[in-house]
Design an enzyme around this catalytic site. Structure first.
Site, mmCIF file in Angstrom:
data_model
loop_
_atom_site.group_PDB
_atom_site.id
_atom_site.type_symbol
_atom_site.label_atom_id
_atom_site.label_comp_id
_atom_site.label_asym_id
_atom_site.label_seq_id
_atom_site.Cartn_x
_atom_site.Cartn_y
_atom_site.Cartn_z
ATOM 1 N N GLY A 11 0.830 -1.200 0.000
ATOM 2 C CA GLY A 11 0.000 0.000 0.000
ATOM 3 C C GLY A 11 0.859 1.241 0.000
ATOM 4 O O GLY A 11 1.804 1.358 0.788
ATOM 5 N N ALA A 12 0.533 2.173 -0.908
ATOM 6 C CA ALA A 12 1.367 3.375 -1.080
ATOM 7 C C ALA A 12 0.630 4.654 -0.739
ATOM 8 O O ALA A 12 0.949 5.725 -1.259
ATOM 9 C CB ALA A 12 1.885 3.436 -2.523
ATOM 10 N N ALA A 15 -0.262 6.107 5.082
ATOM 11 C CA ALA A 15 0.278 5.219 6.122
ATOM 12 C C ALA A 15 1.465 4.426 5.602
ATOM 13 O O ALA A 15 2.501 4.314 6.269
ATOM 14 C CB ALA A 15 -0.814 4.279 6.637
ATOM 15 N N PHE A 115 -14.034 21.628 12.198
ATOM 16 C CA PHE A 115 -14.455 20.353 11.623
ATOM 17 C C PHE A 115 -15.433 19.682 12.582
ATOM 18 O O PHE A 115 -15.387 19.915 13.793
ATOM 19 C CB PHE A 115 -13.250 19.446 11.370
ATOM 20 C CG PHE A 115 -13.044 19.101 9.922
ATOM 21 C CD1 PHE A 115 -13.429 17.877 9.418
ATOM 22 C CD2 PHE A 115 -12.479 20.017 9.059
ATOM 23 C CE1 PHE A 115 -13.248 17.558 8.081
ATOM 24 C CE2 PHE A 115 -12.287 19.715 7.718
ATOM 25 C CZ PHE A 115 -12.675 18.481 7.216
ATOM 26 N N ASP A 216 -8.698 -5.224 -0.149
ATOM 27 C CA ASP A 216 -7.921 -6.424 -0.469
ATOM 28 C C ASP A 216 -7.144 -6.956 0.730
ATOM 29 O O ASP A 216 -7.063 -8.167 0.937
ATOM 30 C CB ASP A 216 -6.952 -6.132 -1.622
ATOM 31 C CG ASP A 216 -7.678 -5.684 -2.874
ATOM 32 O OD1 ASP A 216 -8.731 -6.261 -3.177
ATOM 33 O OD2 ASP A 216 -7.211 -4.746 -3.535
ATOM 34 N N GLN A 235 -18.641 4.103 8.233
ATOM 35 C CA GLN A 235 -19.063 5.510 8.304
ATOM 36 C C GLN A 235 -19.567 6.011 6.955
ATOM 37 O O GLN A 235 -18.934 5.792 5.922
ATOM 38 C CB GLN A 235 -17.887 6.390 8.740
ATOM 39 C CG GLN A 235 -18.241 7.853 8.872
ATOM 40 C CD GLN A 235 -17.078 8.679 9.368
ATOM 41 O OE1 GLN A 235 -16.240 9.114 8.594
ATOM 42 N NE2 GLN A 235 -17.013 8.882 10.676
ATOM 43 N N HIS A 237 -20.189 9.461 5.048
ATOM 44 C CA HIS A 237 -19.896 10.896 5.082
ATOM 45 C C HIS A 237 -21.175 11.644 4.725
ATOM 46 O O HIS A 237 -21.876 11.273 3.781
ATOM 47 C CB HIS A 237 -18.790 11.226 4.081
ATOM 48 C CG HIS A 237 -18.198 12.585 4.266
ATOM 49 N ND1 HIS A 237 -18.870 13.743 3.936
ATOM 50 C CD2 HIS A 237 -16.990 12.985 4.746
ATOM 51 C CE1 HIS A 237 -18.103 14.794 4.206
ATOM 52 N NE2 HIS A 237 -16.968 14.349 4.704
ATOM 53 N N LEU A 247 -16.707 12.924 -2.745
ATOM 54 C CA LEU A 247 -16.588 13.627 -1.473
ATOM 55 C C LEU A 247 -16.597 15.138 -1.642
ATOM 56 O O LEU A 247 -15.871 15.698 -2.450
ATOM 57 C CB LEU A 247 -15.282 13.207 -0.783
ATOM 58 C CG LEU A 247 -14.987 13.858 0.569
ATOM 59 C CD1 LEU A 247 -16.010 13.430 1.598
ATOM 60 C CD2 LEU A 247 -13.584 13.487 1.033
ATOM 61 N N GLU A 250 -15.928 18.041 4.542
ATOM 62 C CA GLU A 250 -16.517 18.610 5.749
ATOM 63 C C GLU A 250 -15.954 19.998 6.011
ATOM 64 O O GLU A 250 -16.548 20.802 6.727
ATOM 65 C CB GLU A 250 -16.217 17.684 6.928
ATOM 66 C CG GLU A 250 -17.055 17.896 8.153
ATOM 67 C CD GLU A 250 -16.881 16.730 9.103
ATOM 68 O OE1 GLU A 250 -16.351 16.958 10.201
ATOM 69 O OE2 GLU A 250 -17.260 15.609 8.739
ATOM 70 N N ARG A 281 -20.016 12.989 12.194
ATOM 71 C CA ARG A 281 -20.516 12.499 10.906
ATOM 72 C C ARG A 281 -21.673 11.526 11.035
ATOM 73 O O ARG A 281 -22.592 11.542 10.211
ATOM 74 C CB ARG A 281 -19.366 11.856 10.125
ATOM 75 C CG ARG A 281 -18.388 12.867 9.603
ATOM 76 C CD ARG A 281 -17.213 12.226 8.910
ATOM 77 N NE ARG A 281 -16.335 13.252 8.362
ATOM 78 C CZ ARG A 281 -15.171 12.994 7.796
ATOM 79 N NH1 ARG A 281 -14.740 11.747 7.711
ATOM 80 N NH2 ARG A 281 -14.427 13.974 7.315
ATOM 81 N N HIS A 347 -18.016 5.984 3.225
ATOM 82 C CA HIS A 347 -16.778 6.763 3.234
ATOM 83 C C HIS A 347 -15.605 6.087 3.921
ATOM 84 O O HIS A 347 -14.491 6.086 3.410
ATOM 85 C CB HIS A 347 -17.062 8.105 3.913
ATOM 86 C CG HIS A 347 -15.891 9.029 3.979
ATOM 87 N ND1 HIS A 347 -15.256 9.521 2.852
ATOM 88 C CD2 HIS A 347 -15.224 9.576 5.042
ATOM 89 C CE1 HIS A 347 -14.270 10.330 3.206
ATOM 90 N NE2 HIS A 347 -14.222 10.356 4.529
ATOM 91 N N ARG A 389 -15.616 7.852 13.362
ATOM 92 C CA ARG A 389 -14.399 8.667 13.261
ATOM 93 C C ARG A 389 -14.737 10.141 13.105
ATOM 94 O O ARG A 389 -15.620 10.508 12.343
ATOM 95 C CB ARG A 389 -13.559 8.214 12.063
ATOM 96 C CG ARG A 389 -12.355 9.109 11.818
ATOM 97 C CD ARG A 389 -11.503 8.617 10.675
ATOM 98 N NE ARG A 389 -12.113 8.723 9.364
ATOM 99 C CZ ARG A 389 -12.191 9.845 8.650
ATOM 100 N NH1 ARG A 389 -11.756 10.991 9.162
ATOM 101 N NH2 ARG A 389 -12.720 9.838 7.445
#
Length: 576
Positions: A11-12, A15, A115, A216, A235, A237, A247, A250, A281, A347, A389
Site C-alpha cells: 500500500g502506497a 500510512a 471540523f 484487499d 461511516q 460521510h 466527497l 466537511e 458524521r 466513506h 471517526r
C-alpha cells in the site's frame, strides 16, 4: 521470481509511505502497490489533518482527546486515542518541515479550520483545529511523502496485485503478488511487513472511495486465518455529491456552509442544536437521511442541499477550489451561485486488522503478535475511532501510526533482523493455483453482475439505518453471491494487465469480508456511532461496550469479543 528486501510495505497511501520513510532510514524498504503511489486514495482526502496546535485560537490536547473518545461513541481504546492526539502536533510539524505547503495565517503559521465534532472546552462549541492546504490536504501530503521516499531510495513496485501473504509458525515470511505489467507471479521475501491497504468503500454503490478501495488487505488476512475487528462500523460521510458519491469535504461546513432541506430550512438545529452542521458524521448523516425519509428531500428526491453561497466567491475559490471544480464539471452546479445537491456516501471503515499501539498485528486479536507483521491506516483497527471517526483524524492516524510502525520495525530488526525466515513453498503454490483457478474457471457468472448486486443491496440493507429483517436478508444475499462467485468466468485468459482477473480477485476479497460486516451488525443489538439499529435504537453499555472480533475457520465465521480500554473518560450520553 523471488525478490528480497528487509521490509515490504503493501500500500502506497499516507500510512504506507510514512512507514516506508521511517524504516528506510536504516533498512532496505520496498513498497508494493496495485496503483502508482500518487494515485493512492489518500490523495482524495480534502479537509485537513487534526492537531490541537492553537495557532488561530486556544486549543488543548486534552480537548482533542475528549472529542475523539466522545465522537467514537466511547468505543475507542483510550490508550490508543491518547497516543494519537499527543503525537499529532509533532507529526504535523514534521510534515511541514518535509515541505507540505499548508495554508497559512497572516502571521505565517499553519492555518486551522473547524471540523465536525472538534470542540473547545469539552464540547462547549466548535474549535479551529484542522490544519489544511485549501481542500487538497491529502493530495499535498501524499506527494510530499512520496518525494521523501524517493529521496530515501525506497524501491517502488507499482501495479503489483498482492494475492496472499506467507506466514508460517506465526512468523511473516513474505507475500505473493501478480505483476500486472510483466504478467507473472512474483514472491517477495522479507524480514518485516506492513499492511497499509486502505479501506473498502467499494462494498457500497454510493461511495466516496476510489475504485481501487476493495479491502484487499482484509480479504488476504481472512484467508490467512487472522481476525478482523469491529467490521460492522462503516461511516457514511454526510456530504457526497448526489448520485456520484464524490466527497465534498466537511471543511465546507467548517468554513460555514449550511445544510438545507426542501423548505429552505437549516434542519440541523433539530438534531444538534449546539454544533449544528458541525456535529459528528454519524449524527449528521442520520439527520440528512431522516429529512429525506420524512419527505423533506429537495423536490421529494433523495438529496438535500449544501449551501455555500453566503460565504462569497473569494472565500469559496480560496478555501474550497477542489470541490468547486467537482461541482462545476461533474454536476453542472456553480457553488458560488447555486446550492449543491448532496446525499450521505459510504466513506470510511472504523474496523480492520487488530493491532497494538505500535501497529503490531495480533494473531488472536487480543495479545498474541504475528512476528514481523504490522498494519497501519484505514485497514488497521488500533482502535482510535471506535464506532465513529471524527473528520481529519484519519489523515492524522495514517501519519502517526505509519510512523510508529516504521519505528517499531527498526527496533524489531535491530534485535531479530540477521536473516530472513524460510519461504513456505507450499503456500506459494496454493496462492498461484488459486489465482489460476479463478482465471481459468469455466462458469457462467460475471464479475460485474455479482459486484453490482452486492453494492446495490449493501446500500439498501446495511446502510445508515439497519434492522434485523434487512440484515438477515442481506446475509442470505451475500452467501448466495459467494456461491455464485464460485462459477465466475472471465473473458481475458492472458496474464499481461488482465483487468478481468484483478476485478475477480477484488470481488473475492469484497465477498470475504462483506459477510462479516453484515453478521457483525446483526449480532450487535444496539445503536452506537455509525451502527444504527432501528429495532435497537439505544446504546447498550452493559452488553455491548466491547469490540467485535471475527475469524474465518474452515469456511465458517467465528465471533469473539474483547473489552474497550477506558483510561480517563467514562461513557456518557452524547449530546451536541
Amino acid at each position: 521470481m523471488i525478490i528480497k528486501h528487509d521490509v515490504v510495505i503493501v500500500g502506497a497511501g499516507l500510512a504506507g509511505l510514512r512507514a516506508a520513510l521511517e524504516a528506510s532510514r536504516y533498512y532496505d524498504v520496498a513498497v508494493v502497490s496495485k496503483v502508482f503511489p500518487t494515485r493512492s486514495h489518500s490523495g482524495a482526502a480534502q479537509g485537513g489533518i487534526a492537531a490541537a496546535m492553537g495557532n488561530v485560537e486556544e486549543d488543548h490536547i486534552d480537548w482533542h482527546f475528549f472529542d475523539t473518545v466522545k465522537g467514537s461513541d466511547y468505543l475507542a481504546d483510550q490508550n490508543a486515542a491518547e497516543v494519537l492526539v499527543n503525537d499529532a502536533i509533532p507529526a504535523v510539524y514534521e510534515l511541514e518541515h518535509m515541505g507540505v505547503p499548508f495554508s497559512r495565517t497572516p502571521e505565517g503559521k499553519i492555518n486551522q479550520r473547524k471540523f465536525g465534532g472538534h470542540t473547545r472546552n469539552y464540547g462547549e462549541a466548535p474549535v479551529l483545529r484542522a490544519c489544511f492546504a485549501a481542500d487538497r490536504t491529502g493530495h499535498v501530503l501524499l506527494h510530499t511523502l512520496y518525494d521523501q521516499c524517493v529521496k530515501n531510495n525506497v524501491r517502488f513496485y507499482s501495479e503489483f496485485f498482492v494475492t496472499d501473504i506467507l506466514i508460517k509458525e506465526n512468523i511473516i515470511r513474505g507475500l505473493v503478488a501478480y505483476d500486472m505489467i510483466g504478467g507473472e507471479f512474483t514472491t517477495f521475501h522479507c524480514k518485516a511487513m506492513v499492511f497499509a491497504t486502505g479501506g473498502y468503500g467499494r462494498t457500497y454503490k454510493i461511495t466516496s472511495n476510489a475504485h481501487a478501495n476493495t479491502g484487499d488487505g482484509l480479504g488476504i488476512l481472512l484467508r490467512a486465518g487472522l481476525p478482523l475487528e469491529d467490521m460492522e462500523f462503516v461511516q457514511f460521510h454526510p456530504t457526497g455529491l448526489y448520485r456520484y458519491g464524490i466527497l465534498l469535504t466537511e471543511g465546507a461546513r467548517g468554513e460555514g456552509a449550511y445544510l438545507i432541506n426542501n423548505e429552505g430550512k437549516r434542519f440541523m438545529e433539530k438534531y444538534a442544536p449546539k454544533l449544528m452542521e458541525l456535529a459528528p458524521r454519524d449524527m449528521t448523516s442520520r439527520s440528512i437521511q431522516t429529512e429525506i425519509n420524512e419527505g423533506f428531500g429537495i423536490n421529494g428526491e433523495d438529496y438535500v442541499y449544501l449551501d455555500l453561497r453566503h460565504l462569497g466567491e473569494k472565500k469559496i475559490n480560496e478555501r474550497l477550489p477542489e470541490i468547486t471544480g467537482f461541482c462545476r464539471k461533474i454536476a453542472g452546479v456553480d457553488p458560488v451561485k447555486e446550492p449543491i445537491p448532496i446525499q450521505p456516501t459510504a466513506h470510511y471503515s472504523m474496523g480492520g486488522i487488530p493491532v497494538t499501539i505500535d501497529s503490531e498485528v495480533l494473531a488472536d486479536g487480543k495479545s498474541q503478535k504475528v512476528e514481523g507483521f504490522y498494519a497501519a491506516g484505514e485497514c488497521a483497527c488500533v482502535s482510535v475511532h471506535g464506532a465513529n471517526r471524527l473528520g481529519t483524524n484519519s489523515q492524522l492516524e495514517t501519519v502517526v501510526f505509519g510512523r510508529r510502525a516504521g519505528k517499531a520495525i527498526v527496533e524489531f530488526l535491530k534485535e531479530n533482523g540477521t536473516e530472513k525466515a524460510d519461504l513456505p513453498e507450499d503456500q506459494i503454490k496454493t496462492s498461484i493455483d488459486r489465482v489460476e483457478g479463478i482465471k481459468n474457471n469455466k462458469g457462467d457468472e460475471k464479475v460485474g453482475v455479482i459486484r453490482h448486486e452486492l453494492q446495490e443491496t449493501m446500500m439498501r440493507k446495511v446502510g445508515i439505518f439497519r434492522d434485523e429483517q434487512k440484515l438477515k436478508e442481506m446475509l442470505k444475499k451475500v452467501r448466495e453471491l459467494e456461491e455464485r462467485a464460485e462459477h465466475l468466468q472471465i473473458d481475458d485468459k492472458g496474464m499481461k494487465f488482465n483487468t478481468d482477473l484483478t476485478e475477480a480477485l477484488e470481488l473475492d476479497n469484497l465477498l470475504h469480508f462483506a459477510e462479516i460486516i453484515v453478521s457483525g451488525a446483526l449480532n450487535r443489538q444496539e445503536s452506537r456511532g455509525s451502527q444504527y439499529r432501528t429495532d435497537y435504537p439505544k446504546r447498550d453499555d452493559v452488553n455491548w461496550l466491547k469490540h467485535t472480533l471475527a475469524f474465518k475457520k474452515e469456511g465458517e465465521f467465528i465471533f469473539d469479543y474483547k473489552p474497550v480500554v477506558i483510561t480517563k473518560f467514562q461513557p456518557k450520553e452524547r449530546k451536541y
